[in-house]
Every structure is written in C-alpha cells, then in structure tokens.
Motif scaffolding. Sequence first.
Motif, PDB file in Angstrom:
ATOM      1  N   MET A 131       0.825  -1.207   0.000  1.00  0.00           N
ATOM      2  CA  MET A 131       0.000   0.000   0.000  1.00  0.00           C
ATOM      3  C   MET A 131       0.858   1.256   0.000  1.00  0.00           C
ATOM      4  O   MET A 131       0.540   2.235  -0.694  1.00  0.00           O
TER       5      MET A 131
ATOM      6  N   LEU B  59      -5.881   2.604   3.155  1.00  0.00           N
ATOM      7  CA  LEU B  59      -5.245   3.898   2.932  1.00  0.00           C
ATOM      8  C   LEU B  59      -6.184   5.026   3.355  1.00  0.00           C
ATOM      9  O   LEU B  59      -7.315   5.113   2.872  1.00  0.00           O
TER      10      LEU B  59
ATOM     11  N   VAL C 163      -1.314   4.544   6.469  1.00  0.00           N
ATOM     12  CA  VAL C 163      -1.713   3.190   6.098  1.00  0.00           C
ATOM     13  C   VAL C 163      -2.086   2.454   7.384  1.00  0.00           C
ATOM     14  O   VAL C 163      -1.274   2.343   8.301  1.00  0.00           O
TER      15      VAL C 163
END
Length: 253
Positions: free
Chosen positions: A26, A68, A132
């Motif tokens: 991510m 996210l 994240v």
Amino acid sequence: MSYRRSRAVVPVIEVLEEASSTNDVMQRRAGDLPDLSVVLTDNQTGGRGRLGRVWVSPPGKALAISVLLKPVGLPPEAFGWFPLLAGLAMSRALSGFVPREVELKWPNDVLIDGSKVCGILCELLPGMSGVVVGSGVNLTLAADELPTETSTSLLLSGAAEPDQDAVLAAYLTELTVLYREFTAAGGDPGRSALRDSVAAACHTLGRSVRVELPGGDVLLGTAVDIDASGRLVVESDAGRTAVAAGDVTHLRY
C-alpha cells in the motif's frame, strides 16, 4: 473470492494471492490510489507488528488488511488517534461474529476474553500525506497454529466458519463511519465523540498495567484515562504519566 459486500463499502479493493506485507504494498501504491482504498491477502509471509515483531500465519486462515487514509486538513496531533479508531472499528465489527466479549486494548490490539485476535499497525506516509492502517485478523487458526499462547482466532472463539467477505465488510463499514465522523469534526476527538467511544470500549482503563516504554524503562500503575492526543494516562507512585507508545500488559493482581 469476489468480496462483493466489501467492495460496496470502499472505492478500491485489491486482493493479492500472496504478499510479504500489505502495508508495504500500500505504501508503494498510495500516490495512485484514492482515500479508503484497500489491499488485502490471506497469505502474508512477512507482516510486521508493533515494536518490530513479525506477524505470519498459515495461508488461508487469517486476513491481512491495509487501508489507505488520506485525510485533508487535520492537525498533526489528530494522527495519533488512527490506531485507536481502527481498533475500535475492528472490535465493533468482530463483536457481531462471536458470542464472547470483544475488548479493545490500548493502543491497537483487539482481544476476545483476554486473548489477541487482531493487531493493528498504522504507518505514516511521507509528509503526513496519509496513513496506512494495517490489521491482521486471525480467522480460522486452530489452537496449535496460534503464534502465541495468548492468541486466539474467531473460529476458536465460537464463530461459525468465519466468512472473509463478511468480516472484511463489517470492519470497513465501522472504520468508514468512524473515519468520516472524525474528519468531519476536523480531527477533534471530543467533538467527534471518538475519545468517549474509545474510552468506553477500552478495557485497559481501570486496570493495573505494566508498560514497557520504548527506551526500556518499565512503568507500573493503573491506567486511568486517554488524553486528548490518544495517549494512555497511567497513575503510579510518581504521579500521572502520559504514554504515547509502549508495550502494555494487563496485570491480574
């Protein structure tokens, strides 16, 4: 698995057959993805926990989820609330799957009857452009597959063969609601009611605790509050200490 219910909650879900760390994936892709995008796998081979711990589980028996968040206009101190926000979301989500008590342990563990079923690791993006939110949920691990003696899984806690999509959708729904409320309040944990909600759900408060601080010092006392920055306030013989990070053990005496 299509994750149909979960895809109705957030804009993007990328399912990986295998990943060393969904948080790492991510972070690499964050610049191209919108707010509330998700990367997940049920086969994470090199996940990280807090304080440098390794988080690994047998394939197909746990979910590694990275969400996210790209909040706009929040003050820096608001970012300290995201581990607690995520832990509260997960505890609310999992309570719908097991007949036992689901507890939030400061700052970011989710317990069932005192045993850990989920850990959360939040990592800031460069320039505080986002965060994240990584979480690992033990779904169907058997007793001999658990990473520690103080761990558990949803299956061992009474859930009837947990469905990955159902668990993920419940978590993302709770997370999205709390996140929207928090950002709408400008990151104010009081105005958004996040502080009160976390305090009500946090079973660390009121307990005797042992806190191993990042520098190696140990603090013994009673957890009495969560302050406006999300820090745990511990009352000891030396007075009150606000703890921003540390390894907390609930003591039983």
